[in-house]
Every structure is written in C-alpha cells, then in structure tokens.
Design a protein around this motif. Structure first.
Motif, short mmCIF file in Angstrom:
data_model
loop_
_atom_site.label_atom_id
_atom_site.label_comp_id
_atom_site.label_asym_id
_atom_site.label_seq_id
_atom_site.Cartn_x
_atom_site.Cartn_y
_atom_site.Cartn_z
N THR A 210 0.80 -1.43 -0.25
CA THR A 210 -0.13 -0.06 0.07
C THR A 210 1.02 1.25 -0.08
N ASP A 211 2.18 1.13 0.20
CA ASP A 211 2.91 2.31 0.20
C ASP A 211 3.30 2.89 -1.11
N ALA A 212 2.69 4.04 -1.61
CA ALA A 212 2.92 4.42 -3.06
C ALA A 212 4.26 4.76 -3.50
N ALA A 213 4.82 5.63 -2.35
CA ALA A 213 6.17 6.07 -2.50
C ALA A 213 7.38 4.77 -2.52
N TYR A 214 7.22 4.03 -1.74
CA TYR A 214 7.86 2.83 -1.88
C TYR A 214 7.63 2.18 -3.05
N TYR B 58 9.80 0.42 -8.50
CA TYR B 58 9.04 0.44 -9.73
C TYR B 58 10.32 1.12 -10.83
N LYS B 59 10.55 2.29 -10.36
CA LYS B 59 11.65 3.07 -11.08
C LYS B 59 12.97 2.23 -11.37
N PHE C 42 1.36 -4.71 -8.99
CA PHE C 42 1.22 -3.64 -9.69
C PHE C 42 -0.08 -3.21 -9.80
N SER C 43 -1.16 -3.92 -9.65
CA SER C 43 -2.38 -3.52 -10.22
C SER C 43 -3.08 -2.38 -8.80
N MET D 109 2.25 -4.98 -16.25
CA MET D 109 3.27 -5.21 -17.23
C MET D 109 3.27 -4.44 -18.41
N ASP D 110 2.09 -4.08 -18.82
CA ASP D 110 1.99 -3.37 -20.18
C ASP D 110 2.45 -2.10 -20.15
#
Length: 233
Positions: free
Chosen positions: A115-119, A124-125, A167-168, A174-175
């Motif tokens: 749930t941690d968007a920043a992490y 992801y980057k 990811f969802s 993945m797209d």
C-alpha cells in the motif's frame, strides 16, 4: 539506477554455474511483506544491515529450496532503494520454475504491505532502469520483458501471480511497465541536439554618398571579406 553487487557464491545455483544466452527478462515480486534486501542478500556488506535470522539466500539451499535470482530490488538498512546483482547475468537462475530459467534473467522486487505508494514508485523506477540496462547489454527490447504470471501463461514458468498482484494496486501493469522501458530505451537513441549556429555582423561604416560606400565595399572584399555587402537604410 543504484546498482550494487553481492554474488550469492554459497548458493547451489551459483556453484552449478550453468550458463545461458539471455533472450528475455522476467520480473518477480517476493510475495512477502519485507522490503529489506537483507532478507535475501547477505552477509551484511555495511549497507544491507544484519539479518538476525541468517536466512538470506547466500547459502546452499535457502529455506530448504533450490532458488536463486539474478538480482533483488529493495531497501538498504538506511531505507534507501538499491538493486543488488546476486548472480552473473549469464548464469542460469532458478527463478521461473520452468523453461524460462534457460532463457530469462530473473529479478525479484521486495514487496512491502503493498500500500506504500512512495516505496512502490521507487522500486518500480529502479526495475524499469534495470531492464533498460539489461536490454542494452543483451540487445533486447521491451517486448522481451515479462512478468512471472505471463511466463505461466506462456507455459514457461510456474503458476504465480507476481508482480500483477502488486502492480495492479498502484494502477500499473506489465503493459505499462514495458511502455516505460520502451520510453527510456528510446530516450537513449535520440540524436544529440545540434548546436544552433550564431552569426554576428560587423558594420564597417556609414556613408551618405553611395560612391564612398562602394569604394569601402571594394576594399573589404579585396581584404578577403567576400560576403561583405551594402545595406541601404
């Protein structure tokens, strides 16, 4: 991209040392609420921090399993994000549970509570940048990057849902991941912008009599300034 190296030399996979020619990249996520790299990478190199349970993967059969990946992405002891390469890229990893082990480089992203968007954004980057790095080394494209669950759909990996399950939750897939890899790859292919040429004019004189202006023009051209000209105001 913050990439470091700690090869899991005690892992049975490394000791077998079977080589592959990488034809793709498989993205995994760990499925465990522990974002710290020390859970999987060890021993402590001064940045990872100590694993108090000593259950990292730098041992023959971690958790009694034959598992090993080429890299992990997660947190260092100080909370910053890093990539750790844990196998030579051309070694056959034990990550897919199928034929993809013979063709794909596999890396794990350390999950947290999801749930941690920043992490998520940070790892992801790093994952995108790692894929771009590997694509350049092995002449791959974004089309050669798949998730573990996609490997299962293709019949080359075991039945797992990662990293789709994570990811969802952050409106990624993945797209979108492949699109981000493609965009970053294309940035490196853009030609360098040509420097804009600048021109400066030098006025020799100002004359009220045309004959005098023409005489000065003739002197300038004789001196080698063949582009000299008269401008009438």
């Amino acid at each position: 991209m913050n990439i470091k190296k700690l090869i899991l030399t005690e892992n049975e996979c490394y000791k077998v040392g079977q080589k592959i020619k990488p034809k793709g990249i498989m993205v995994h996520s760990t499925g465990v609420n522990n974002p710290y790299l020390r859970r999987y990478v060890g021993p402590d190199d001064g940045l990872l921090g100590k694993n108090q349970y000593n259950n990292h993967w730098n041992q023959e059969k971690p958790d009694g399993r034959q598992v090993c990946v080429h890299a992990f992405i997660g947190k260092l002891a100080d909370g910053t994000i890093a990539i750790y390469q844990t196998l030579p890229w051309n070694y056959r990893g034990w990550h897919a549970g199928g034929e993809a082990n013979n063709t794909h480089i596999g890396f794990e992203i350390c999950e947290d509570g999801l749930t941690d968007a920043a992490y998520f954004s940070s790892v992801y980057k790093e994952a995108v940048e790692l894929c771009v790095y590997l694509c350049k080394i092995y002449n791959l494209t974004e089309k050669d990057v798949i998730g573990h669950y996609e490997g299962y759909q293709k019949g080359i990996a075991s039945n797992h849902s990662d990293p789709k399950n994570w990811f969802s939750k952050h409106r990624k897939s993945m797209d979108t991941f492949r699109a981000d890899v493609k965009n970053l790859l294309s940035e490196g292919e853009k030609p360098a912008e040509q420097e804009t040429k600048k021109y400066y004019r030098v006025q020799i004189g100002s004359y009220s009599v045309k004959a005098n202006a023409e005489a000065q023009l003739a002197k300038a051209k004789k001196a080698g300034f063949t582009d000299a000209f008269i401008k009438y105001d």
